[in-house]
Design an enzyme around this catalytic site. Structure first.
Site, PDB file in Angstrom:
ATOM      1  N   ASP A 233      18.436  47.450  59.566  1.00 56.75           N
ATOM      2  CA  ASP A 233      17.323  47.864  60.412  1.00 56.75           C
ATOM      3  C   ASP A 233      16.014  47.988  59.638  1.00 56.75           C
ATOM      4  O   ASP A 233      14.962  48.205  60.228  1.00 56.75           O
ATOM      5  CB  ASP A 233      17.652  49.195  61.105  1.00 56.75           C
ATOM      6  CG  ASP A 233      18.080  48.978  62.541  1.00 56.75           C
ATOM      7  OD1 ASP A 233      17.922  47.832  63.034  1.00 56.75           O
ATOM      8  OD2 ASP A 233      18.570  49.924  63.181  1.00 56.75           O
TER       9      ASP A 233
ATOM     10  N   ASP B  52      26.912  57.788  69.915  1.00 55.03           N
ATOM     11  CA  ASP B  52      28.359  57.608  69.869  1.00 55.03           C
ATOM     12  C   ASP B  52      29.090  58.531  70.848  1.00 55.03           C
ATOM     13  O   ASP B  52      29.932  58.090  71.622  1.00 55.03           O
ATOM     14  CB  ASP B  52      28.862  57.816  68.436  1.00 55.03           C
ATOM     15  CG  ASP B  52      28.115  58.931  67.717  1.00 55.03           C
ATOM     16  OD1 ASP B  52      27.438  59.716  68.399  1.00 55.03           O
ATOM     17  OD2 ASP B  52      28.200  59.024  66.492  1.00 55.03           O
TER      18      ASP B  52
HETATM   19  O1  LIG Z   1      17.458  53.295  63.234  1.00 55.14           O
HETATM   20  C1  LIG Z   1      18.540  53.425  62.694  1.00 55.14           C
HETATM   21  C2  LIG Z   1      18.996  54.663  62.224  1.00 55.14           C
HETATM   22  C3  LIG Z   1      20.231  54.729  61.608  1.00 55.14           C
HETATM   23  N1  LIG Z   1      20.990  53.622  61.445  1.00 55.14           N
HETATM   24  C4  LIG Z   1      22.284  53.707  60.748  1.00 55.14           C
HETATM   25  O2  LIG Z   1      23.097  54.672  61.368  1.00 55.14           O
HETATM   26  C5  LIG Z   1      24.020  55.173  60.433  1.00 55.14           C
HETATM   27  C6  LIG Z   1      24.106  56.688  60.572  1.00 55.14           C
HETATM   28  O3  LIG Z   1      22.964  57.294  60.080  1.00 55.14           O
HETATM   29  P1  LIG Z   1      23.019  58.587  59.145  1.00 55.14           P
HETATM   30  O4  LIG Z   1      21.646  58.967  58.834  1.00 55.14           O
HETATM   31  O5  LIG Z   1      23.956  58.366  58.038  1.00 55.14           O
HETATM   32  O6  LIG Z   1      23.570  59.657  60.166  1.00 55.14           O
HETATM   33  P2  LIG Z   1      24.843  60.590  60.083  1.00 55.14           P
HETATM   34  O7  LIG Z   1      24.470  61.842  60.748  1.00 55.14           O
HETATM   35  O8  LIG Z   1      25.414  60.668  58.740  1.00 55.14           O
HETATM   36  O9  LIG Z   1      25.831  59.780  61.035  1.00 55.14           O
HETATM   37  C7  LIG Z   1      26.739  60.324  61.961  1.00 55.14           C
HETATM   38  O10 LIG Z   1      26.115  60.616  63.202  1.00 55.14           O
HETATM   39  C8  LIG Z   1      25.520  59.512  63.868  1.00 55.14           C
HETATM   40  C9  LIG Z   1      25.027  60.005  65.197  1.00 55.14           C
HETATM   41  O11 LIG Z   1      24.036  60.934  65.049  1.00 55.14           O
HETATM   42  C10 LIG Z   1      26.515  58.392  64.057  1.00 55.14           C
HETATM   43  O12 LIG Z   1      25.863  57.282  64.582  1.00 55.14           O
HETATM   44  C11 LIG Z   1      27.128  58.031  62.734  1.00 55.14           C
HETATM   45  O13 LIG Z   1      28.048  57.005  62.858  1.00 55.14           O
HETATM   46  C12 LIG Z   1      27.785  59.250  62.174  1.00 55.14           C
HETATM   47  O14 LIG Z   1      28.396  58.948  60.943  1.00 55.14           O
HETATM   48  C13 LIG Z   1      23.560  54.731  59.047  1.00 55.14           C
HETATM   49  O15 LIG Z   1      24.424  53.752  58.567  1.00 55.14           O
HETATM   50  C14 LIG Z   1      22.191  54.176  59.319  1.00 55.14           C
HETATM   51  O16 LIG Z   1      21.887  53.123  58.481  1.00 55.14           O
HETATM   52  C15 LIG Z   1      20.564  52.406  61.908  1.00 55.14           C
HETATM   53  O17 LIG Z   1      21.239  51.404  61.760  1.00 55.14           O
HETATM   54  N2  LIG Z   1      19.350  52.334  62.533  1.00 55.14           N
END
Ligand SMILES: O=c1ccn([C@@H]2O[C@H](COP(=O)(O)OP(=O)(O)O[C@H]3O[C@H](CO)[C@@H](O)[C@H](O)[C@H]3O)[C@@H](O)[C@H]2O)c(=O)[nH]1
Ligand SMILES: [Mn+2]
Length: 927
Positions: free
Chosen positions: A140, A444
């Protein structure tokens, strides 16, 4: 009996000993009901003192009870799953479906490309036929650095995958394998290859990290692949065309690894981004991946992992397929979620990132038809994610499907690109009924809920070897922000039409509706918790009892519920092999989230609901600077960067500390054991909050490293705590005049008060409010005499309508205060007394560091009491004056306010100077 061929591919078991749990739960429930009965039957009457405080507590306890009942849904009926992978291989070897794995990344700075490709490589190396496996990376950030890293990975895979398969390596993320606790193999051949691969990997990692450090790829590298032509000067992460490259085409006979085996397909994708188009964060990326993959490999099963969550178990795909392909039940299952575990958790898990109970809940949800979809680590059936409703025709749908063999790679690329333009989704069901839903920070959870409401089931599977391992946040701020996003998203679901109780009605079992609501109602949990952390301590300071006496019968349900739930959670922690400290850290984070993350989430959700702000997605950083990582490893809480969340935490910590000290002082100096009996629960509550906040006090006053509390926050929170104390003080005094006595005197009235120390200062005041005759307002006063323990006269006032004075105690012991009324009428007198014990403090405090702090707090507190006394006096005066002159009272109030303001200022200054002093001291001792 059926043969081997009909035996199921997975097995489900309940938990033993549930009856004991149910008995325990029932007893707690009875306790809760009794608490409610106590509150309801003891509400102060209308107009009586403390009614509102009481009602508030009642509300909080109703909520806690209700929430506890909701929580039982995930404990009532937990189930555990086991798979039979040999049966799967035996029956379906040639008929296994295509599997598409999606990896998402969004920012090369906080999600380093080297980490991202390690995750990619870990899923490429799955124990699965490579011609049926395709891996897609969604970038992204649209960054050439990530593209370059993936290009490197596509080459490294040629040696990495055969190495993994030959030596059955685990985990298959090269980063985790080489930098983790794996041992260098001793066996000859493997040792040689190990060395070779390791140096290959290290060289690649260095090349990638160099490019990242440099900020762009060199001209030399650019020549290696036509894909780099996509990037020009105008390309930014927010503004670029759709980019899509098939780096390895699994159909290509030349795409083979070093041992001559086919490689899995590998695709780089960056969907089109334009500044004026909303891209819907991860949900948007996922939907693009779903479409692109349907064009290129059209796997019937899709796996999603975040870029930091590498596969740590190469058999997981087969596990998932055991569920999805089971002949009897498989066709109802839409997705299989695995727990999200982390590889950077320290021994005592200081930020509670891996609370064992959280994943235990998923077993309970599984018992009612399925756990939440929580993003990373989830296998989906393509058709259910794409919006299909479940019906019996779905049976036998999961089959091996042929890939499009005719179209060339470049044709596929062109076709796929047209699916990821900004306009493609306009006027379609994408983001609504198809794919992941848009507009919710937890795309999700809401998507999983919708899938289940379309009739599908889901599975929670927790293999003994972790399926996926990710990077947990390493600072407190990150953890709190992440929880703010989650609780905000979940609460938003509750308020939307997807509310589990409305949308799920008739479609989900009640247990599952309740289970979903546990998460959806995180945010509102903040208010009862805040109430409980603020009000009881305040009243402790003022000696007002809010809970039943320790000797009374009503004390039982309170103590039982607290003790039973605490013991139970300790027991569970013990079963999980948790250390005590880890359990304690978990409790702290439980409180911090409720005090800091959830209130913001609540407010933001309400604002969003009113259309006042838009949703955002703050990506959790996966890297930290060295100092921060070091402190994380030493389990020191990180407060380094200022955040309003810290202000709340620090303010509440200060408030509880002051109140506990104030309460303890009352206990020691005045009311003694009797007070403890009537205030035991308040003491316990306040003391636990203070204990749990130890790291906060340390960060505020005793630490000198970069992770300590920023000075600005310390100052603000101290000021806030003081102002809160004042606000409550005046509120309390107006509704609940605990200090001072008001009585009607006929002839003579005496009080005695014990003063335990010589040298204490006693403040005394009285005001004759009014005589018992309304038609005549006279100036007749009363006589007032104070006598010491041996009958020696200390003070004598004759015919006074009001008096305020102080004296120093010469002899400790019982002092007598006598009023004599010489007029023929009854008089109402307001009498207040306060014993100040500041001067003796220094004799008790020993700790050289603590002494000045406690002294300051004590001073503050003393000042507070004095103000309280002063205010009481003023108020009594005011009451009297009100009968004479309205205007006078206003002046009196102004004076009180001015005094308060001045005091706050002075106290702040003192604290600030004190801190400076500390800093200098510590600074000196280090040299
Ligand atoms: O505009 C965006 C924003 C985030 N991501 C991806 O989304 C994932 C999750 O982002 P992260 O900042 O790591 O969030 P977490 O809170 O750790 O993630 C948890 O919570 C999210 C929902 O809030 C879920 O989507 C994730 O799968 C879950 O692991 C990462 O791989 C990012 O690269 C994108 O691809 N595009
Ligand atoms: Mn993450």
């Amino acid at each position: 009996m059926g043969g081997e061929d009909e035996s199921p591919l997975f097995e489900t078991k309940g938990e033993k000993g549930r009856i004991w749990y149910k008995l325990y739960a029932f007893s707690v429930f009875v306790g809760l009901c009794l608490i409610w009965v106590y509150r309801a039957s003891h509400i102060p009457k209308l107009g009586e003192e403390g009614r509102w405080i009481w009602l508030g507590l009642f509300g909080a306890e109703l909520w806690f009870g209700f929430y506890w009942v909701l929580n039982q849904s995930v404990r009532w009926n937990p189930v555990y799953r086991r798979t039979f992978k040999e049966r799967l291989s035996k029956r379906y070897q040639a008929k296994l479906p295509n599997v598409d794995a999606f990896v998402c990344t969004a920012d090369p700075m906080i999600e380093p490309p080297a980490m991202v490709i390690s995750t990619v490589l870990s899923v490429m190396a799955y124990e699965y036929p490579p011609e049926k496996l395709s891996v897609y990376l969604s970038d992204d950030a649209g960054s050439e650095l990530t593209f370059y890293a993936l290009l490197e990975a596509s080459r490294f895979a040629k040696s990495w995958i055969p190495f993994c398969k030959k030596f059955k390596v685990e985990p298959r993320s090269p980063d985790a394998y080489f930098n983790g606790e794996c041992m260098c193999p001793k066996d000859g051949l493997q040792a040689v290859e190990w060395g070779k691969i390791k140096s290959l990997y290290t060289e690649m990692e260095n090349r990638i990290n160099d490019a990242v450090k440099f900020g762009k790829v060199s001209e030399n590298i650019r020549k290696q692949h036509r894909g780099f032509l996509e990037w020009n000067r105008a390309t930014t992460s927010r503004d670029h065309q759709a980019i899509l490259h098939i780096l390895i085409d699994g159909r290509d006979t030349n795409a083979i690894d070093d041992e001559g085996f086919t490689l899995p397909t590998l695709v780089y994708m960056a969907r089109e981004k334009r500044p004026y188009r909303h891209h819907n964060f991860k949900a948007g990326a996922m939907n693009s991946l779903v479409r692109v993959s349907s064009e290129i490999s059209s796997g019937a099963v899709m796996l999603n992992v975040d870029c930091d969550m590498y596969s740590s178990n190469s058999e997981t795909v087969k596990d998932a397929l055991c569920f999805l392909m089971d002949e009897e039940k498989g066709h109802e299952i839409a997705y299989v979620q695995l727990p999200q575990l982390f590889n950077n958790i320290t021994k005592n898990d200081i930020y509670g990132s891996s609370p064992m109970w959280a994943w235990k809940d998923f077993h309970g949800l599984d018992g009612y038809g399925g756990p939440l979809y929580v993003g990373s680590g989830c296998f989906h059936r393509r058709e259910s994610l794409c919006g299909k409703h479940f019906n019996e025709t779905c049976k036998a749908a999961l089959r091996a499907n042929e890939r499009n063999m005719e179209a060339s790679a470049s044709t596929l690329e062109e076709r796929a690109k047209s699916l990821i333009t900004c306009t493609y989704e306009d006027n379609t069901e994408w983001g609504k009924e198809m794919g992941l839903k848009y507009g919710c920070p937890v795309e999700d959870v809401i998507t999983g809920l919708a899938i289940k409401c379309r009739g599908w089931k889901s599975i929670y599977f927790n293999p003994s070897r972790a399926g996926f391992l990710g990077v947990a946040p390493v600072t407190l701020a990150q953890t709190l922000v992440q929880h703010k996003r989650w609780s905000e998203g979940d609460f938003q679901i509750f308020l939307s039409k997807y509310c589990p109780f409305l949308y799920g009605k008739g479609k989900l079992k009640l247990g599952l509706q309740m289970g979903y609501s546990i998460y959806c109602l995180w945010a509102p949990c903040s208010f009862p918790t805040l109430y409980y952390v603020i009000i009881p301590p305040f009243t402790l300071l003022h000696g007002i009892s809010l809970f039943p006496k320790a000797s009374g019968i009503w004390f039982m349900p309170f103590s039982y519920v607290i003790a039973a739930t605490t013991m139970f959670s300790l027991w569970e922690a013990f079963l999980f092999g948790c250390t005590m400290k880890r359990w304690w850290n978990e409790q702290r984070m439980y409180l911090f989230k409720r005090l800091a993350s959830y209130p913001f989430a609540f407010v933001d959700t309400i604002f969003r609901h009113l259309g006042l702000n838009k949703s955002t997605f703050i990506i959790t950083a996966k890297v930290a600077d060295e100092e921060v990582s070091k402190r994380y490893k030493q389990e020191m809480m990180e407060f380094g960067s200022p955040s309003p969340m810290f202000t709340i935490l620090a303010t509440l910590a200060m408030l509880n500390l002051v109140c506990l000290i104030g309460g303890a002082k009352r206990l020691v100096l005045g009311e003694g054991i009797g007070l403890l009996g009537s205030m035991l629960l308040q003491f316990v509550l306040c003391a636990s909050v203070v204990l749990i906040n130890m790291p906060v006090y340390q960060a505020m006053f005793f630490r000198n490293d970069g992770g300590r509390m920023p000075t600005s926050i310390t100052l603000t929170s101290v000021a806030l705590a003081i102002s809160l104390l004042f606000v409550f003080l005046s509120l309390l005094l107006s509704v609940w005049s605990a200090a001072g006595i008001r009585f009607v005197i006929d002839r003579e009235e005496c009080f005695s008060h014990s003063v335990p120390y010589e040298g204490d200062t006693v403040l005394v005041s009285f005001v004759v409010i009014k005589a018992e005759r309304s038609w005549h307002y006279g100036d007749e006063g009363v006589d007032f005499v104070v006598k010491g323990p041996h009958g020696d006269q200390i003070h004598d006032a004759r015919d006074k309508t009001s008096e305020k004075f102080e004296f120093i105690v010469q002899q400790k012991g019982l002092h007598r205060f006598c009023f004599t009324n010489r007029s023929p009428y009854h008089e109402t007198i307001d009498f207040d007394i306060h014993v100040g014990h500041f001067t003796h403090f220094d004799q008790h405090a020993k700790d050289e560091h603590f002494a000045p702090l406690l002294e300051q707090i004590s001073k503050l507190e003393e000042a507070l009491y004095n103000i309280q006394f002063e205010q009481h006096w003023l108020e009594a005066q005011t009451d009297r004056q009100a009968l004479v002159n309205e205007g006078m009272s206003r002046r009196a109030m102004h004076k009180a306010l001015l005094e308060s303001a001045a005091l706050i200022g002075v106290s702040m200054l003192q604290i600030f100077l004190l801190r400076r002093l500390f800093e200098r001291k510590l600074g000196m001792s280090r040299v």
